[in-house]
Design a protein around this motif. Sequence first.
Motif, PDB file in Angstrom:
ATOM      1  N   ASP A  21      -1.244  -4.197  -1.804  1.00 11.47           N
ATOM      2  CA  ASP A  21      -0.640  -5.183  -1.225  1.00 11.47           C
ATOM      3  C   ASP A  21      -1.342  -6.542  -1.555  1.00 11.47           C
ATOM      4  N   GLY A  22      -1.721  -6.657  -2.828  1.00  6.74           N
ATOM      5  CA  GLY A  22      -2.051  -7.723  -3.286  1.00  6.74           C
ATOM      6  C   GLY A  22      -3.912  -8.103  -3.207  1.00  6.74           C
ATOM      7  N   TYR A  23      -4.379  -7.044  -2.560  1.00 11.53           N
ATOM      8  CA  TYR A  23      -5.886  -6.921  -2.317  1.00 11.53           C
ATOM      9  C   TYR A  23      -6.704  -5.940  -3.224  1.00 11.53           C
ATOM     10  N   SER A  24      -7.694  -6.421  -3.753  1.00 13.71           N
ATOM     11  CA  SER A  24      -8.555  -5.487  -4.540  1.00 13.71           C
ATOM     12  C   SER A  24      -9.237  -4.333  -3.460  1.00 13.71           C
ATOM     13  N   ARG A  25      -9.225  -3.177  -3.859  1.00 15.60           N
ATOM     14  CA  ARG A  25      -9.505  -2.182  -2.782  1.00 15.60           C
ATOM     15  C   ARG A  25     -10.792  -1.342  -3.540  1.00 15.60           C
ATOM     16  N   THR A  26     -11.828  -0.849  -2.849  1.00 11.55           N
ATOM     17  CA  THR A  26     -12.474   0.015  -3.092  1.00 11.55           C
ATOM     18  C   THR A  26     -12.846   1.055  -1.995  1.00 11.55           C
ATOM     19  N   VAL A  27     -12.456   2.538  -2.314  1.00 11.34           N
ATOM     20  CA  VAL A  27     -12.421   3.513  -1.323  1.00 11.34           C
ATOM     21  C   VAL A  27     -13.052   4.657  -1.875  1.00 11.34           C
ATOM     22  N   GLU A  28     -13.512   5.453  -0.892  1.00 16.16           N
ATOM     23  CA  GLU A  28     -13.955   6.850  -0.840  1.00 16.16           C
ATOM     24  C   GLU A  28     -12.748   7.833  -0.438  1.00 16.16           C
ATOM     25  N   PRO A  29     -12.163   8.472  -1.480  1.00 14.13           N
ATOM     26  CA  PRO A  29     -11.029   9.276  -1.494  1.00 14.13           C
ATOM     27  C   PRO A  29     -11.425  10.421  -0.870  1.00 14.13           C
ATOM     28  N   HIS A  30     -10.615  10.730   0.409  1.00 14.63           N
ATOM     29  CA  HIS A  30     -10.939  12.267   0.987  1.00 14.63           C
ATOM     30  C   HIS A  30      -9.682  13.175   0.988  1.00 14.63           C
ATOM     31  N   THR A  31      -8.398  12.758   1.178  1.00 11.01           N
ATOM     32  CA  THR A  31      -7.372  13.546   0.786  1.00 11.01           C
ATOM     33  C   THR A  31      -6.232  13.250   0.279  1.00 11.01           C
ATOM     34  N   TYR A  32      -5.605  13.867  -0.553  1.00  7.15           N
ATOM     35  CA  TYR A  32      -4.315  13.515  -1.430  1.00  7.15           C
ATOM     36  C   TYR A  32      -3.323  14.448  -1.130  1.00  7.15           C
ATOM     37  N   GLY A  33      -2.081  13.986  -1.155  1.00 11.11           N
ATOM     38  CA  GLY A  33      -0.965  14.995  -0.895  1.00 11.11           C
ATOM     39  C   GLY A  33       0.302  14.109  -0.701  1.00 11.11           C
TER      40      GLY A  33
END
Length: 94
Positions: free
Chosen positions: A17-29
Amino acid sequence: MIPSAIKNKQLLSFIYDGYSRTVEPHTYGVDTKGHPALRAYQVGGGSDSGEFTGWKIFHVTEMRNLASTPTHFSGPRQGYKRGDKAFAVIHAQL
């Protein structure tokens, strides 16, 4: 890339959405609406909502410049629920 980042507890970075993000990934599916998705705890970057940290679901097809970082996190964040009900199919989870 997302499953290995979850397995190795590596932060991910991307534009959403136009913003840089840094995340801790927990669930993918696949979420219950059929979108490939990631449940993650955002630790840095911006957001339309003004909430720069916290739990979020990201549609994978809307992520740009997705990359794993060399930074690791220690484990699940408080509030993490294994078997996340927002997902119809889970490919990887902590």
